[in-house]
Design an enzyme around this catalytic site. Sequence first.
Site, mmCIF file in Angstrom:
data_model
loop_
_atom_site.group_PDB
_atom_site.id
_atom_site.type_symbol
_atom_site.label_atom_id
_atom_site.label_comp_id
_atom_site.label_asym_id
_atom_site.label_seq_id
_atom_site.Cartn_x
_atom_site.Cartn_y
_atom_site.Cartn_z
ATOM 1 C CG HIS A 135 -2.058 0.916 1.178
ATOM 2 N ND1 HIS A 135 -2.377 1.654 0.055
ATOM 3 C CD2 HIS A 135 -3.001 1.244 2.112
ATOM 4 C CE1 HIS A 135 -3.457 2.380 0.303
ATOM 5 N NE2 HIS A 135 -3.851 2.164 1.540
ATOM 6 C CD GLN A 138 -2.344 4.936 4.661
ATOM 7 O OE1 GLN A 138 -3.415 4.839 4.078
ATOM 8 N NE2 GLN A 138 -2.130 5.830 5.602
HETATM 9 N N1 NVA Z 1 -4.528 -3.673 5.721
HETATM 10 C C1 NVA Z 1 -5.784 -3.014 5.400
HETATM 11 C C2 NVA Z 1 -5.531 -1.630 4.937
HETATM 12 C C3 NVA Z 1 -6.764 -0.825 4.657
HETATM 13 C C4 NVA Z 1 -6.448 0.559 4.172
HETATM 14 C C5 NVA Z 1 -6.530 -3.813 4.364
HETATM 15 O O1 NVA Z 1 -5.907 -4.273 3.412
HETATM 16 O O2 NVA Z 1 -7.737 -4.004 4.521
HETATM 17 N N1 CP Z 2 -6.188 4.015 4.320
HETATM 18 C C1 CP Z 2 -6.896 3.690 3.244
HETATM 19 O O1 CP Z 2 -6.392 3.223 2.241
HETATM 20 O O2 CP Z 2 -8.225 3.914 3.368
HETATM 21 P P1 CP Z 2 -9.345 3.453 2.345
HETATM 22 O O3 CP Z 2 -9.427 1.948 2.415
HETATM 23 O O4 CP Z 2 -10.600 4.107 2.832
HETATM 24 O O5 CP Z 2 -8.962 3.897 0.976
#
Ligand code: NVA
Ligand code: CP
Length: 329
Positions: A135, A138
């Site tokens: 990610h 982020q």
């Molecule tokens: N680790 C979490 C991050 C959400 C922004 C997911 O993948 O659901």
């Molecule tokens: N932190 C983040 O990625 O949030 P969302 O899942 O709402 O995009």
Amino acid sequence: MPFNLKGRSFLTLKDYTPQEIDYLLKLSEELKKAKYTGTEAKLLQGKNIALIFEKPSTRTRCAFIVACNDQGAHAEYLGKGDIQLGKKESVEDTAKVLGRMFDGIQFRGFKHQTVELLAQHSGVPVWNGLTDLYHPTQVLADFLTIKEYKGHLRGISLAYVGDGRNNVANSLMIGSAKVGIDFRIVSPKELFPSDELVSYCRGVAEETGASITIIDDIKSGVKGCHALYTDVWVSMGEEAYFEERIKQLKDYQVNMEMIKMTGKDDCIFLHCLPSFHDTNTTVGQEIYEKYGLKEMEVTDEVFRSKHSVVFDEAENRVHTIKAVMVATL
Ligand code: NVA
Ligand code: CP
């Protein structure tokens, strides 16, 4: 020093040098200031941006849309079920079609390979808005937030506490290795990140002066930390593991006792969000009824405390995502 990142995709921080990451953060600061002072130039006028979402999103989706609007670009949301992507049309063919129509593509979804295929075949910059593995956008917002509160990144001690092998933990470890952070993953052994990724990050750390610690002992893991970070115990797509994760992670909840263990009264608390810190969600309510837990990865007390910078962090998603688009388009 400016860097020419035009035409580059942003799939993982592995592909970016420390200098390039620093440049993206500085550009984010400039764009944030321009927005606040009403002096923002529309650098993406006339650009068309595709936003593909296999998984739901509040922040990432809204950050891309607002960033596009601010910069004069048009964003098109392509949600789950809206396009064929892999179902009736291969990812490769979809990428080739979208690349003929759009100037850039954001992908959020399951397999990391999908975002790689989009980048390989579309001919336009592709940005990873979260996959099962990483990610990266982020982490840019996380680093901008840490810089705003602590003034710098190099030498900061940051502990990520919880599911140590999820997409956020992986990206935070890569980013930290690149920018010289004393980074710790504090989690039960079963949830340690992969040996392969840890050794990659330790290799990077040797060059940058970062350090990478993977530890299951909470007390020594968080000691001296300027910042604590956590994420949900169960990521999107892993809902079948709720019961197991609660058992594994209940001792790793970020609470006031843990904040005190850092020994730093000005320790900041970060979370990518969304978060289960109360029962004001349907899932939170179900968890409470099933397992008797009112709070999961972080207590409501910490979430709402002076330590918490989570909404600055959420806002910074816009400024950093905007910087990635401006730099690469
Ligand atoms: N680790 C979490 C991050 C959400 C922004 C997911 O993948 O659901
Ligand atoms: N932190 C983040 O990625 O949030 P969302 O899942 O709402 O995009």
